[in-house]
Design an enzyme around this catalytic site. Structure first.
Site, PDB file in Angstrom:
ATOM      1  N   PHE A 133      -9.727 -27.738 -19.796  1.00 21.72           N
ATOM      2  CA  PHE A 133     -10.609 -27.017 -20.714  1.00 21.72           C
ATOM      3  C   PHE A 133      -9.993 -25.697 -21.109  1.00 21.72           C
ATOM      4  O   PHE A 133      -9.431 -24.983 -20.268  1.00 21.72           O
ATOM      5  CB  PHE A 133     -11.937 -26.679 -20.030  1.00 21.72           C
ATOM      6  CG  PHE A 133     -12.720 -27.846 -19.519  1.00 21.72           C
ATOM      7  CD1 PHE A 133     -12.477 -28.359 -18.244  1.00 21.72           C
ATOM      8  CD2 PHE A 133     -13.732 -28.411 -20.288  1.00 21.72           C
ATOM      9  CE1 PHE A 133     -13.227 -29.422 -17.753  1.00 21.72           C
ATOM     10  CE2 PHE A 133     -14.489 -29.472 -19.793  1.00 21.72           C
ATOM     11  CZ  PHE A 133     -14.230 -29.982 -18.525  1.00 21.72           C
ATOM     12  N   ASP A 134     -10.160 -25.328 -22.352  1.00 17.97           N
ATOM     13  CA  ASP A 134      -9.899 -23.955 -22.767  1.00 17.97           C
ATOM     14  C   ASP A 134     -11.093 -23.142 -22.257  1.00 17.97           C
ATOM     15  O   ASP A 134     -12.139 -23.703 -21.899  1.00 17.97           O
ATOM     16  CB  ASP A 134      -9.806 -23.903 -24.304  1.00 17.97           C
ATOM     17  CG  ASP A 134      -9.727 -22.495 -24.843  1.00 17.97           C
ATOM     18  OD1 ASP A 134     -10.301 -22.241 -25.915  1.00 17.97           O
ATOM     19  OD2 ASP A 134      -9.100 -21.619 -24.178  1.00 17.97           O
ATOM     20  N   GLY A 135     -10.965 -21.835 -22.210  1.00 22.05           N
ATOM     21  CA  GLY A 135     -12.036 -21.011 -21.689  1.00 22.05           C
ATOM     22  C   GLY A 135     -13.030 -20.578 -22.745  1.00 22.05           C
ATOM     23  O   GLY A 135     -14.141 -21.110 -22.852  1.00 22.05           O
TER      24      GLY A 135
END
Lengths: 215, 368
Positions: B208-210
């Site tokens: 996941f990107d943040g």
């Protein structure tokens, strides 16, 4: 207005479109109003004028006694009997009249939506078809033919297959079987045991075609 | 009432032309390709399962058919599909992810045979039921365990997503994905990729990107409005204030729930599910707030990779996730270039902005 009101309007819309496509079309919905309730029979003229008032096209009115309302159905060559009364439907079914329960919740779409419960489509070769099953199949075949009068988009009538218990195989086989009988589905849902009511409330059927009213 | 449970199908040699006098039941048996002839486990109840809704075009490669639809219209498209009914589609971008989910299920069933806390993959497609048989044949061919589907014949699938308590929705249509996000369902757009690198078949890896994926886009807004320096300042000052949650937070939560089931059976070190945070934040500063936020939510992430603005490609190449979620197309495309299955979360402030290069980010900023 009663429970069947939106259904009748949808049926009339389909008839309208069928006649638009072909003014001499003979495969149309023909609605017969039947009641065995003696109270209602006393108000027969009121019922008739009310239906006219609401713009409902009803071709025949049958006021029969409780004992022989199924006879009336058979005499009138009814292809599908709709009622909210489960017992009435069971009775008619036993006499070989294809029956279905009317959706208690008023359906809101303009398009006539017919939901087939696919678990009923499949039967083993071992079971001989009952009179009611034959009636069912002939009704489906006619619906299938009617659906073919319209294109893929913008049809006033949508045929929906719903299989509740089996998985994709059940649904696939039902699709195949229906297709071989000339009935092509627009939509298909395989629930594989998931609860039916959330899906049914989204499908908004005007009526549900199930077998022997077991569901 | 009988059901065909697939064990008795004997399909051989598709015979598309002669329906004729044969019993339709026979024909039905012959045309469907056989499914895996093993005893199939029952699908879990939707409220207990982690439901993943996938559209037909991300599960399978339907590029050719899509072209026919766009250029020649619906009727020709349907005709083509029906004519090729017994020809299975080849895998699409979500395929390896779905296979990995099934592998996790197999392991969960071994450890907890009576539990319904499993992944449940539902095919959610706009397609008409005419395409249904080809889709079912394809599922059989690839031996996927997909028993539930909704073929809505052109109607929106969003209501059905909710009816199935869908935890994640993957589609090639960004409008449907946006609609799902608006309804609070984690969703992402997938694209056909030229290159897909090999991934593990023993461990499901989700990256996941943040910002604007796990977390809200609040900090990204600051960066976009006031530049990198202001962003760092702000994050440092608010280090102990948890970020608001983003659209994929609940999916991470769902994965965490399943991970704990493996931990419970002593499988912490080699857990069949592994999660990654791959963010442009830097470990030294802005990263702290991200980690503290996750902690405050009671969520764990197995590996947090702070890139400080460096390209994500090389890191993803190392990790080899089955799927990577990012809100910026720039990163999605970059990931796809190195063969990572990447999907776009169309959420937050980045959607209104044109693509930015990494160089832009590093050299900081004029406020927009």
């Amino acid at each position: 207005v009663g429970v069947a009101f939106p259904l009748l309007q949808a049926l009339q819309r389909v008839n309208g479109r069928l006649l638009e496509e072909n003014p001499s079309e003979s495969l149309l919905f023909d609605v017969v109003l039947i009641t065995s309730d003696s109270q209602q029979q006393q108000q027969s003229s009121r019922i008739i004028s009310n239906t006219r008032h609401h713009g409902l096209e009803i071709s025949r009115f049958c006021f029969s006694s409780e004992e022989d309302f199924t006879e009336s159905l058979l005499k009138n060559n009814v292809h599908l009997f709709l009622t909210t009364d489960r017992d009435e439907a069971a009775q008619a079914s036993q006499k070989g009249v294809f029956s279905a329960l009317l959706n208690g919740k008023v359906a809101s779409s303009e398009q006539l939506r017919v939901v087939f419960c696919g678990d009923a489509v499949i039967r083993t070769d071992a079971e001989p078809p009952s009179a009611s099953q034959d009636a069912a199949q002939s009704f489906w075949a006619q619906l299938g033919e009617m659906r073919r009068r319209f294109g893929m988009l913008d049809s006033p009538l949508s045929l929906v297959l719903l299989t509740s218990r089996g998985g994709r195989e059940s649904c696939g086989t039902a699709l195949q079987t229906l297709r071989s009988r000339g009935v092509n589905m627009d939509e298909a849902y395989s629930l594989a045991g998931a609860p039916r009511s959330p899906i049914l409330s989204l499908l908004r059927p005007h009526f549900l075609l199930i077998n022997h009213l077991e569901d | 009432m009988s059901q065909n449970n697939g064990d008795t199908l004997t399909a051989r040699g598709p015979d598309l032309t002669s329906i004729n006098n044969r019993d339709p039941w026979e024909d039905a048996r012959m045309k469907l390709k056989p499914s895996t002839p093993t005893r199939k486990p029952k699908p879990p109840k939707p409220e207990n399962a982690i439901t993943i809704g996938v559209s037909a075009r991300v599960l399978f490669n339907m590029e050719k058919e899509q072209q026919i639809y766009e250029q020649q219209g619906l009727e020709d498209y349907i005709k083509y599909q029906v004519e090729h009914e017994t020809q299975p589609f080849s895998p699409g971008p979500a395929f390896s992810f779905v296979k990995a989910l099934e592998a996790v299920n197999t392991q969960l069933r071994e450890l907890y045979p009576d539990s319904e806390e499993l992944f449940d993959v539902v095919l959610m497609t706009n397609n008409h039921a005419y395409v249904g048989l080809r889709l079912i044949n394809t599922i059989n061919h690839h031996q996927l365990f997909i028993e539930r589907f909704c073929m809505t014949g052109g109607n929106s699938p969003i209501g059905y997503l909710k009816a199935y308590h869908t935890n994640l929705y993957l589609s090639s249509d960004p409008d449907k994905v946006r609609e799902a996000l608006e309804e609070g369902i984690a969703a992402a757009t997938m694209f056909t990729q030229e290159k897909i690198t090999e991934v593990s078949d023993t461990q499901l890896r989700v990256a996941f990107d943040g910002d604007a994926v796990l977390f809200s886009d609040e900090s990204e807004r600051i960066y976009k409005a006031h530049g990198l320096d202001k962003f760092f300042e702000h994050e440092k000052a608010h280090e102990n204030k948890p970020l608001d949650h983003g659209p994929l937070k609940c999916f991470l939560e769902a994965l965490g729930k399943l991970q704990k089931k493996f931990y419970g059976k002593g499988q912490r070190m080699d857990c069949p599910i592994r999660t990654y945070l791959v963010t442009a934040r830097s470990a030294a500063s802005s990263g702290t707030r991200a980690l503290k936020t996750l902690r405050s939510w009671g969520l764990e992430i197995d590996e947090a990779l702070f890139l400080a603005g460096a390209p994500k490609g090389p890191m993803l190449e190392k990790i080899r996730p089955h799927i990577f979620f990012d809100d910026q197309m720039f990163h999605v495309e970059g990931a796809a270039e190195i063969g990572t299955v990447a999907c776009h979360v169309p959420y937050g402030i980045s959607q209104a902005m044109p693509k930015k290069g990494i160089n832009d980010k590093e050299t900081s900023s004029a406020p927009k």
